[in-house]
Design an enzyme around this catalytic site. Structure first.
Site, PDB file in Angstrom:
ATOM      1  N   SER A 257      -0.137  26.398  25.509  1.00 51.31           N
ATOM      2  CA  SER A 257       0.290  25.474  26.551  1.00 51.31           C
ATOM      3  C   SER A 257      -0.422  24.155  26.305  1.00 51.31           C
ATOM      4  CB  SER A 257      -0.112  26.012  27.921  1.00 51.31           C
ATOM      5  OG  SER A 257      -1.519  25.931  28.044  1.00 51.31           O
ATOM      6  N   LYS A 258      -0.142  23.210  27.148  1.00 51.04           N
ATOM      7  CA  LYS A 258      -0.780  21.895  27.012  1.00 51.04           C
ATOM      8  C   LYS A 258      -2.310  22.012  27.014  1.00 51.04           C
ATOM      9  CE  LYS A 258       1.263  17.550  27.927  1.00 51.04           C
ATOM     10  NZ  LYS A 258       1.972  17.700  26.703  1.00 51.04           N
ATOM     11  N   ARG A 259      -2.788  22.998  27.754  1.00 51.60           N
ATOM     12  CA  ARG A 259      -4.224  23.144  27.929  1.00 51.60           C
ATOM     13  C   ARG A 259      -4.953  23.565  26.639  1.00 51.60           C
ATOM     14  NH1 ARG A 259      -6.947  27.089  28.749  1.00 51.60           N
ATOM     15  NH2 ARG A 259      -5.142  28.447  28.973  1.00 51.60           N
ATOM     16  N   ASN A 260      -4.347  24.496  25.878  1.00 53.17           N
ATOM     17  CA  ASN A 260      -5.071  24.992  24.703  1.00 53.17           C
ATOM     18  C   ASN A 260      -4.442  24.569  23.374  1.00 53.17           C
ATOM     19  OD1 ASN A 260      -2.834  26.562  24.774  1.00 53.17           O
ATOM     20  ND2 ASN A 260      -3.874  28.513  24.983  1.00 53.17           N
ATOM     21  N   GLY A 261      -3.541  23.614  23.412  1.00 53.05           N
ATOM     22  CA  GLY A 261      -2.970  23.132  22.160  1.00 53.05           C
ATOM     23  C   GLY A 261      -1.888  22.128  22.486  1.00 53.05           C
TER      24      GLY A 261
END
Ligand code: GLU
Length: 486
Positions: A257-261
């Site tokens: 997701s945006k959070r981890n990649g």
């Protein structure tokens, strides 16, 4: 089963820029179609008109084209089973919904959102599997008339029979869903608009899709789709074959997701990843060409791609690997192609305006950076020193050239370079080596580091002597002199 001419579709609902997961699906769909000599269909699932905008659809089309995933049927291309935008097929869905009502496969449901919520709450309290409880399944005509008189707008719900749905997923093997956990589901909203499950299944049948390769997140919707196929009168042997691709996870093992990649393909494009590198890397997310290979061309992918080689376990996204592959693809470019890819980056960064002279200099400079970059987006910073009008050493590097030791290096360099009659990287190198390294006894890193900052303004630049040759003698001398004044 009779062998069918393969027809496989990529059917996104673009509610934003296409992301890594979407494109991995598109790539596998495309590769499968190409491998089998089948047809690759691109269908836009935009029944949720509030979230799927024209802008996102245009961006999706552009991204697929940029990646080189040409479709045989779909938007802008047409085809015998169009239109390929679900918002242009609404009549088809309502006709089928009506047919399901007539056949008693579906029924009107008048329950309001509040009523449903209250009953769900009760289900939760009683520890019963949540889902529609079948209240409107067998309404009498009088009942229906009474609800209508109240002004209630019904949804159309599919009747799920008792039992289970079992199918063979090409990646996961046999999969079964007990209908206790697949309650009657909505096909058409109160306002008459179709839901995904209706539209996707109707289209797969109408478009004669033979293979559904898509993300694992859609696995649980399959029994509902199969129910729609059955209501449409399709025989089991004519159902599309399903293959649910493994999830793409981030390094932290959570879903990407945006959070981890970075998820949006637009971002990779902006950073200067080549389409071929993205496709090569995404191909390895859940599939392997065998023999421990990591480098595959698009052509090889179409030759080698089989669903048997897709793994069922989740794939982990690894930015370092993608960068390494991108670096390989950049190094494999011939000079003309490398130039074509580089120019937009230099223009966007306002390093060049695009004159013939500038382009000639870029072309001369590219070979010296080709080995050193992993993304095209690094080019402007690397070549800026050749084009800047008001040259100045980067503020953070000033301290590194203004100390006494650096001054000595720069003074000595000037003395050596001024009389140099031939200005080539090898003549520059031998002049500086003999004076700074041999005579002064300096370490190359220290000596050349100061010269590098003086002429390029930064500690990061292409190979020094080649850079100096390209920049030209007078500019080099001028910059070294001004660094001495810092
Ligand atoms: N439109 C669906 C989505 O973007 C995918 C449909 C499918 O592949 O079955 O999630």
């Amino acid at each position: 089963m009779v062998e069918r001419q393969v027809r496989v579709r990529f059917a996104p609902s673009p509610t934003g820029d296409l992301h890594v997961g979407n494109i991995r699906t598109a790539l596998f769909d495309w590769a499968y179609a190409r491998h089998t000599g089948g047809t690759f269909i691109f269908r836009i699932e935009d029944t949720d008109t509030t979230r799927v905008t024209d802008e996102y659809i245009a961006a999706a089309i552009d991204t697929l084209r940029w990646l080189g995933l040409q479709w045989d049927e779909g938007p802008e291309v047409g085809g015998a089973y169009g239109p390929y935008r679900q918002s242009q097929r609404l009549n088809i869905y309502s006709d089928w919904a009506q047919k399901f009502l007539d056949q008693k496969d579906a029924y009107y449901c008048f329950c309001t959102a509040e009523e449903l919520e209250a009953r769900r709450e009760a289900q939760r309290a009683a520890n019963v599997a949540p889902g529609y409880d079948g209240q409107c399944r067998n309404l009498s005509e009088d009942h229906i008339a009474a609800f209508r008189a109240e002004g209630r707008k019904p949804v159309i719900r599919m009747r799920m029979p008792d039992g289970q749905t079992t199918f063979v997923d090409q990646i996961r093997g046999e999969v079964s869903f007990d209908h206790k956990f697949v309650p009657d589901f909505v096909l058409v909203r109160g306002d008459g608009s179709p839901l995904y499950t209706l539209a996707v299944a109707v289209d797969d049948v109408m478009m004669k899709v033979t293979h559904v390769l898509r993300g694992e997140d859609l696995l649980s919707s399959t029994p509902r789709q199969i129910r729609v196929y059955q209501a449409m009168g399709l025989k089991d042997e004519d159902f599309p074959t399903f293959a649910h691709l493994p999830f793409v996870m981030g390094q932290d093992n959570a879903k990407l997701s945006k959070r981890n990649g970075e998820v949006s393909i637009a971002w990779y494009r902006e950073m200067g990843f080549l389409p071929e590198a993205i496709c090569n890397y995404l191909a390895l997310l859940g599939w392997s060409p065998g023999e421990d290979r990591e480098n595959v061309t698009m052509k090889e992918l179409t030759e080698l791609f089989t669903v048997e080689r897709v793994h069922s376990s989740p794939a982990k996204f690894d930015m370092k690997k993608l960068e390494a592959i991108n670096g390989d693809k950049i190094r494999a470019l011939n000079l003309e192609d490398f130039l074509t890819w580089s120019l937009p980056f230099l223009k966007n960064a306002k390093v060049i305006s695009g004159s013939e002279e500038e382009i000639a200099l870029v072309k001369a400079a590219l070979p010296i950076i080709q080995e050193r970059i992993t993304k095209l987006g690094e080019i402007p910073a690397m070549l800026k020193f050749l084009f800047v009008k008001d040259f100045a050493v980067d503020p953070e590097s000033v301290a590194k050239v203004s100390d006494v030791a650096s001054k000595a290096v720069l003074t000595r360099s000037l003395e050596e370079l001024i009389p140099l009659s031939e200005w080539t990287h090898s003549s520059i190198e031998s002049a500086l080596r003999s004076s700074l390294i041999e005579e002064m006894g300096l370490k190359p890193r220290v000596a050349f580091g100061s010269v590098r900052i003086a002429v390029t303004g930064s500690t990061i630049s292409p190979p020094l002597f080649e850079s100096m040759e390209l920049l030209g003698k007078s500019a080099c001398l001028e910059r070294i002199s001004s660094a001495l004044a810092l």
